[in-house]
Scaffold this motif. Structure first.
Motif, PDB file in Angstrom:
ATOM      1  N   GLY A  59       9.585   8.718  -3.034  1.00  0.00           N
ATOM      2  CA  GLY A  59       8.726   8.368  -1.909  1.00  0.00           C
ATOM      3  C   GLY A  59       9.120   7.078  -1.228  1.00  0.00           C
ATOM      4  O   GLY A  59       8.293   6.425  -0.569  1.00  0.00           O
ATOM      5  N   LYS A  60      10.390   6.701  -1.370  1.00  0.00           N
ATOM      6  CA  LYS A  60      10.871   5.450  -0.786  1.00  0.00           C
ATOM      7  C   LYS A  60      11.663   5.725   0.489  1.00  0.00           C
ATOM      8  O   LYS A  60      12.341   6.750   0.600  1.00  0.00           O
ATOM      9  N   GLY A  61      11.617   4.767   1.407  1.00  0.00           N
ATOM     10  CA  GLY A  61      12.454   4.868   2.586  1.00  0.00           C
ATOM     11  C   GLY A  61      13.926   4.748   2.202  1.00  0.00           C
ATOM     12  O   GLY A  61      14.276   4.086   1.222  1.00  0.00           O
ATOM     13  N   PRO A 110       0.816  -1.225   0.000  1.00  0.00           N
ATOM     14  CA  PRO A 110       0.000   0.000   0.000  1.00  0.00           C
ATOM     15  C   PRO A 110       0.848   1.273   0.000  1.00  0.00           C
ATOM     16  O   PRO A 110       0.342   2.338  -0.337  1.00  0.00           O
ATOM     17  N   ASP A 111       2.121   1.158   0.395  1.00  0.00           N
ATOM     18  CA  ASP A 111       2.970   2.349   0.403  1.00  0.00           C
ATOM     19  C   ASP A 111       4.062   2.281  -0.668  1.00  0.00           C
ATOM     20  O   ASP A 111       5.113   2.908  -0.536  1.00  0.00           O
ATOM     21  N   ALA A 149       1.956   3.867  -5.426  1.00  0.00           N
ATOM     22  CA  ALA A 149       0.702   3.843  -4.664  1.00  0.00           C
ATOM     23  C   ALA A 149       0.511   5.131  -3.867  1.00  0.00           C
ATOM     24  O   ALA A 149      -0.618   5.502  -3.541  1.00  0.00           O
ATOM     25  N   LEU A 150       1.609   5.822  -3.578  1.00  0.00           N
ATOM     26  CA  LEU A 150       1.500   7.082  -2.841  1.00  0.00           C
ATOM     27  C   LEU A 150       0.894   8.198  -3.692  1.00  0.00           C
ATOM     28  O   LEU A 150       0.450   9.202  -3.151  1.00  0.00           O
ATOM     29  N   VAL A 151       0.891   8.033  -5.009  1.00  0.00           N
ATOM     30  CA  VAL A 151       0.511   9.154  -5.878  1.00  0.00           C
ATOM     31  C   VAL A 151      -0.574   8.826  -6.897  1.00  0.00           C
ATOM     32  O   VAL A 151      -0.991   9.712  -7.647  1.00  0.00           O
TER      33      VAL A 151
END
Lengths: 391, 391
Positions: free
Chosen positions: B352-354, B44-45, B49-51
């Protein structure tokens, strides 16, 4: 209401009240910068709701809905200028950063307040007056000449906020509402220009080159960036005035100053007056999406987050924007296949909106060296979308 | 699974299998073009999927999940090349347009198949052989010289798919798996280049200018567009070969041909061999997001939908891309505030990645006239994100 997902690494959520095309066009730069948008939308299929994962439906008029929406946001900004004072104040009271601030937004919401403040600051305006009745309007017209431009300070009546009035009696229906109106002299302008500015809470500010806007039937149909053959002293003075306004009114975010260029008498230098203020990304700035190192939407996000602003350098000698208005034909996908084939350099920006005649449903940008050729390309694309040319 | 929302006007839904950064970077051009993306995401992250509003979680290995996902899509394409044959075939059998097609994708999935086909087409390759055991590898090395580059045709063992082998006995552990391997001569290349191509089902094709890719510890860290001082006949030959490949293999969408430039003997013209194929938007094409009239992500969407392709003209004399790798520090937001202030022309693209050390978490683009200055700016930004420079 589920909370918007943040990107890891300390990235913020920017809340936007209103789900129109301005909110929608913030999503591409938000993606690049790893910012999360959350949009309070009018409907589940609003322009921005189609492209932003967090787009709860709610009303900008409802204090509780807006507060609930804003609790997940690090800053709140706007797709439009119609959020009422009491809602803005409730956000501020809840400790949520709001940009532009209500004190600044007032001058975009209330044209009488705007005129008063601009005049006090020495910014050139048309002659104007607050008029309460036909007698005051007649006195203004007799002094400054007829016809007079009559405006409602906020909103409008029957969807109209501006009228051209030839005699005071023509305004009887508006005065019947009992509110004060704004009377302005009709300025003999040669063309319309717009100054686009960004300013951050830390007072960093940047001004794009001044553009020419072309209106057709009262709707902006074309923007030429930069404005051709603009007098350099007018450009400097108008840019300086826009920056001065930004500081004096403590405006934050991107805003536009619409101005009239007035021809110089006897071949002298032209002058200008300010027509309107818009405190948000603006139609006159859509060219920046393809024509500037930093687009107005990226810059607006940077400004409201108090991030350093980006360069406003143009990327080509000329960029021309053509607004796409709805026509009679609503199947746009086949239409744009033809346009993409005809012009491989055309940059199409559609808003995901249903077609209605005259409705702004998108725009196109083209850039290059030959202004006349660019205008022809943009004009053709807009006309073809609208259905007024067919090949 | 709720269906993705289409824009009104007949606009399609593009399904992307895999929710990584390539899918994520398709969203900005999809927004402009009014296309709807739907992404089958690993989590989900996931980056995409964040955008993207429609980003159901599912596995690319599961036929039923992929079919259920694809039923709402007008075309299906890929964030990566790891979708198994049986899943691809099930999509085709269900009548869903898939681009690139499984028959083409094979040549990006299986390096032995790729080498065989390229050799048959007369495209320059390093000397190579299918080797089944140490004896065959020894024979190859004795003929073409040691060390030999040994590759697994698909995937890899313990996360590695490529090794430099000095003697056949060093490969005993890989041969123990029982599969044939690909042996290649070590080419004395002067630098690595990449040719980025787009091709549509209607056979329209477009090639961007060839770029130079710079690898550090096996990871692409920098791309120079166009490749400086590239021999014009090499450029023409390699571009022509990439177009020939596109047609012969019926590749659809954006794909990259990675090549080695080999210095000419005695001051003669350089030559080249093909190293790898990638059948999707590619790291070597990230510069196009800010440096080309049409970005590789917009072009990929246009290609898989069989829309007319966009212009691939560069927008500046030079564009430099620097990959951002994760370092020890995971709070990127304060980091990038500093970078935005230092370089107002820096275009930041984060995924948007860790942060994990060495992980690709974003890239930066800069463009202009002075290649050395651009390289310094891109290098500094990447190093500062990684934490190896601190001011």
């Amino acid at each position: 209401m589920t909370s918007p997902q943040r990107a890891p690494g300390g990235f913020p959520v920017v809340g936007i009240i209103g789900g129109g095309q301005l909110a929608r066009m913030c999503q591409p730069p938000a993606i690049n910068l790893s910012l999360t948008l959350s949009v309070l939308s009018e409907a589940p299929d609003a322009a921005a709701a189609l492209v932003v994962p967090s787009a709860p439906v709610g009303s900008h008029l409802d204090v509780e809905e807006v507060l609930a929406f804003a609790r997940d946001c690090d800053v709140v900004t706007f797709d439009h200028e119609h959020v009422p004072d009491e809602v803005l104040q409730a956000l501020v009271d809840a400790g949520i950063p709001v940009h532009p601030k209500p004190e600044a937004l007032l001058f975009a919401q209330d044209k009488l307040a705007m005129r008063g403040r601009l005049t006090a600051l020495g910014v050139p305006c048309p002659a104007w007056a607050r008029v309460q009745d036909e007698g005051e309007l007649a006195a203004f017209g007799d002094l400054h000449g007829w016809p007079v431009i009559l405006k409602t300070p906020r909103g409008g009546y029957d969807g109209k906020g501006v009228r051209v009035i030839g005699a005071a009696s023509e305004a009887a229906d508006w005065f019947a509402h009992g509110d004060a109106l704004l009377a302005e002299e009709r300025v003999p302008f040669s063309r319309e220009l717009a100054v686009l500015v960004a300013r951050s809470p830390s007072s960093q500010a940047a001004v794009w080159p001044i553009v020419q806007t072309v209106q057709t039937n009262g709707i902006c149909t074309e923007v030429l960036a930069p404005a051709p053959e603009l007098d350099p002293s007018l450009a400097a003075a108008a840019s300086q005035a826009a920056l001065q306004l930004a500081g004096a009114l403590d405006i934050t975010g991107v805003f536009a100053v619409e101005i009239f260029e007035i021809p110089g008498e006897g071949g002298g230098s032209p002058s200008y007056v300010v027509n309107e203020l818009a405190m948000r990304p603006h139609n006159s700035g859509h060219w920046t999406m393809d024509g500037s190192v930093t687009s107005q939407f990226e810059q607006h996000l940077r400004a409201v987050l108090d991030l350093p602003l980006g360069a406003v350098t143009p990327r080509a000698p000329w960029t021309v924007m053509g607004n796409v208005l709805g026509g009679d034909y609503d199947e746009l996908y086949p239409t744009y296949k033809h346009l993409l084939a005809r012009d491989p350099g055309l940059k199409v920006h559609l808003y995901g909106k249903g077609v209605r005649p005259g409705r702004k449903i998108g725009h196109v940008n083209v850039y290059g060296d030959d202004l006349d050729a660019l205008r022809e390309r943009a004009r053709h694309a807009a006309d073809y979308f609208e259905g007024t040319v067919t090949e």
